[in-house]
Design a protein around this motif. Sequence first.
Motif, short mmCIF file in Angstrom:
data_model
loop_
_atom_site.label_atom_id
_atom_site.label_comp_id
_atom_site.label_asym_id
_atom_site.label_seq_id
_atom_site.Cartn_x
_atom_site.Cartn_y
_atom_site.Cartn_z
N MET A 82 0.85 -1.16 0.04
CA MET A 82 -0.11 -0.14 0.08
C MET A 82 0.98 1.33 -0.07
SD MET A 82 -3.25 -0.71 0.14
CE MET A 82 -3.95 0.78 0.47
N PRO A 83 0.47 2.31 -0.53
CA PRO A 83 1.38 3.76 -0.68
C PRO A 83 1.41 4.10 0.90
CG PRO A 83 -0.65 3.51 -1.92
CD PRO A 83 -0.91 2.56 -1.08
N HIS A 84 2.47 4.67 1.22
CA HIS A 84 2.74 5.40 2.29
C HIS A 84 1.72 6.32 2.94
CE1 HIS A 84 6.96 4.10 2.83
NE2 HIS A 84 7.20 4.39 1.52
N SER A 143 0.51 0.58 -7.21
CA SER A 143 0.07 1.73 -6.79
C SER A 143 -0.35 2.91 -7.92
CB SER A 143 0.80 2.83 -5.60
OG SER A 143 0.89 1.98 -4.58
N SER A 180 5.47 -0.21 -8.43
CA SER A 180 5.33 -1.08 -7.23
C SER A 180 4.19 -0.74 -6.45
CB SER A 180 6.36 -1.47 -6.39
OG SER A 180 6.58 -0.21 -5.57
N ASP A 181 3.68 -1.64 -5.33
CA ASP A 181 2.74 -1.04 -4.49
C ASP A 181 3.26 -0.20 -3.28
OD1 ASP A 181 4.17 -3.01 -3.08
OD2 ASP A 181 2.35 -4.08 -2.18
N ASP A 182 4.53 0.04 -3.16
CA ASP A 182 5.08 0.92 -2.16
C ASP A 182 6.03 2.10 -2.62
OD1 ASP A 182 5.66 1.61 0.61
OD2 ASP A 182 7.22 0.08 0.84
N HIS A 203 8.06 5.40 -3.31
CA HIS A 203 8.69 6.43 -2.39
C HIS A 203 7.88 7.69 -2.46
CE1 HIS A 203 11.48 9.55 -0.82
NE2 HIS A 203 12.10 8.21 -0.30
#
Length: 563
Positions: free
Chosen positions: A1-3, A226, A248-250, A252
Amino acid sequence: MPHRYSDDALTLARLLQEPALRRARIHAGRAGAVTRVGWALPWSVAEDTDDRLDGVLVCAVSRDVRDLVGAARSLAVRGAAALLVVEHAAGPEDGMAAVELPLATTGDDVPFAVVNRLVAELTLARETHVLRYGLTVHRALAELLYRGAELGALCSQMARMSQCPVAVFDASGTLAVLEQRQPRVVEAGELTTAFREQADALGTTGEPTDLHPRVELITVGDRALSCVVSPIVLGGRHDGWILLLEPSDDPHPHDLSEHRVLVEQAAPIVGTELLRLRSVRRAQEQARGDFVHGLLHGRFATAEDVAARAAHYEFPVRSWFGVVTAAGVVTPEDADSPARLLGLATQAARLLPEQDRHTQAAVVGDVLVVVREVARPGLMGPPDVAAQALTAYADGLHRFLSRRREQAGRPVRVAYGRPVVGALAIPDGYREARMALGLQRRLGLAEVCGYQELRVHAVLEQVAGSAVGRTFAADLLGPLQDPSAGDLEATVLAYVASGGNVNAASRELHIHRNTMLYKLDRASRLLSMDLRQAENQFAVWLAHTLGLLQSTSAEVTRVVSPV
């Protein structure tokens, strides 16, 4: 999941990286480190007010705070971001206070003015960075738009700037363009399927309520990614969505921050290009509609004239054509919206593409008219093949129009003429289709009706238009059409339609048998003929049919050959 926290705002950890606060310690772990800070207030001001303190860093001198835990609790209730205590000696109450509110302490004497200046400078610096990057994005895309770049070029530039795939979907969920660098991250088919199936999770169903970019999670194939998604709204009109897919799903937080700015700046520019494309398509469809009107109304004098215009649309002028008309599909709302009418004609023209036949369509008044190629020179086969193909298309058009959501159960009537050879003969087929449509309504025929199915009426059409036919119909039925005759004409026509059966006719008109006999006797005296005789009944039917054909033909002539 995103930050949860992105890099587009000042955090407590970033503030403590400044030289004046580098010896400060955060007691709340990572959660406290990424707390967003928007402004700073001294303890004396925060203590004397009951206002909300959302996003505020409260700065206090250790000696001014007698109960550190209580102070942290009261500030947390009011929404403060964090508490910074200077000239502080570490103690056991630090951990308990950090439970209530993110806490940072330092033994140095750092004046509030210094902290306040740092918060202001860092906040403004980040806002300036966002503005500068936004201007860079806007300039790059606007220059492409000014040079005439199309939608693909705009998305390609976005993909280069972000190093991520960029997709644009129209308001119906159809993929308009997908641009990405090598190696490919997603395939167009998989992305389209994912966008439609996960529309609820992405928030892309219906009209958008939030016009700002959002970070969501999308599963494309077997990969969770994401994405930054933003609606395309220009002038209050929703035209679609922009998707920027993270690798990706995470991702920066800093990348997310830049990509939000990129998508937000791109949305109105992409919307402008979509507006231009929509205007071009509308102009093309209007020109196509003018061409169809010219074919239907015989505005081309020679084969060379029609061939010159038809070449632009790859229209086969020497093929066999059929003209199909449909009534009951144009609503008052459609009549006030040229775009809806063009859309309806476009949908009809694209029906049954597997038959590989050229089709043109337009809306004439409140009737949809389709010119359908039913056979090609040298490939027609038996003579009835063209008629069968035309009948099949008319049936398919009726099914399609009846099932439209906009139809809302309203009946659709479809009528068509006989196949004709060559583009110059299309007005003849159009006239027959209009005649069939008019008689279909007046005679209560089936919802799909061809001119050849009218049989006797088709044979009598020329007779009805002659002087002899007009005189015969007027002389025979004139006495019954006089206002003093009342409803005698309807009574006689019902009697004739029932084959001279008095009981059947009286049931049809819901009157007593004796009343029916009285009216027939009265009508016989007016017409000077015995209506019980079959020959006289046929004469009445013939006169009525000729009159019906005359009125229908006059109406069709006004439409087919307007002055």
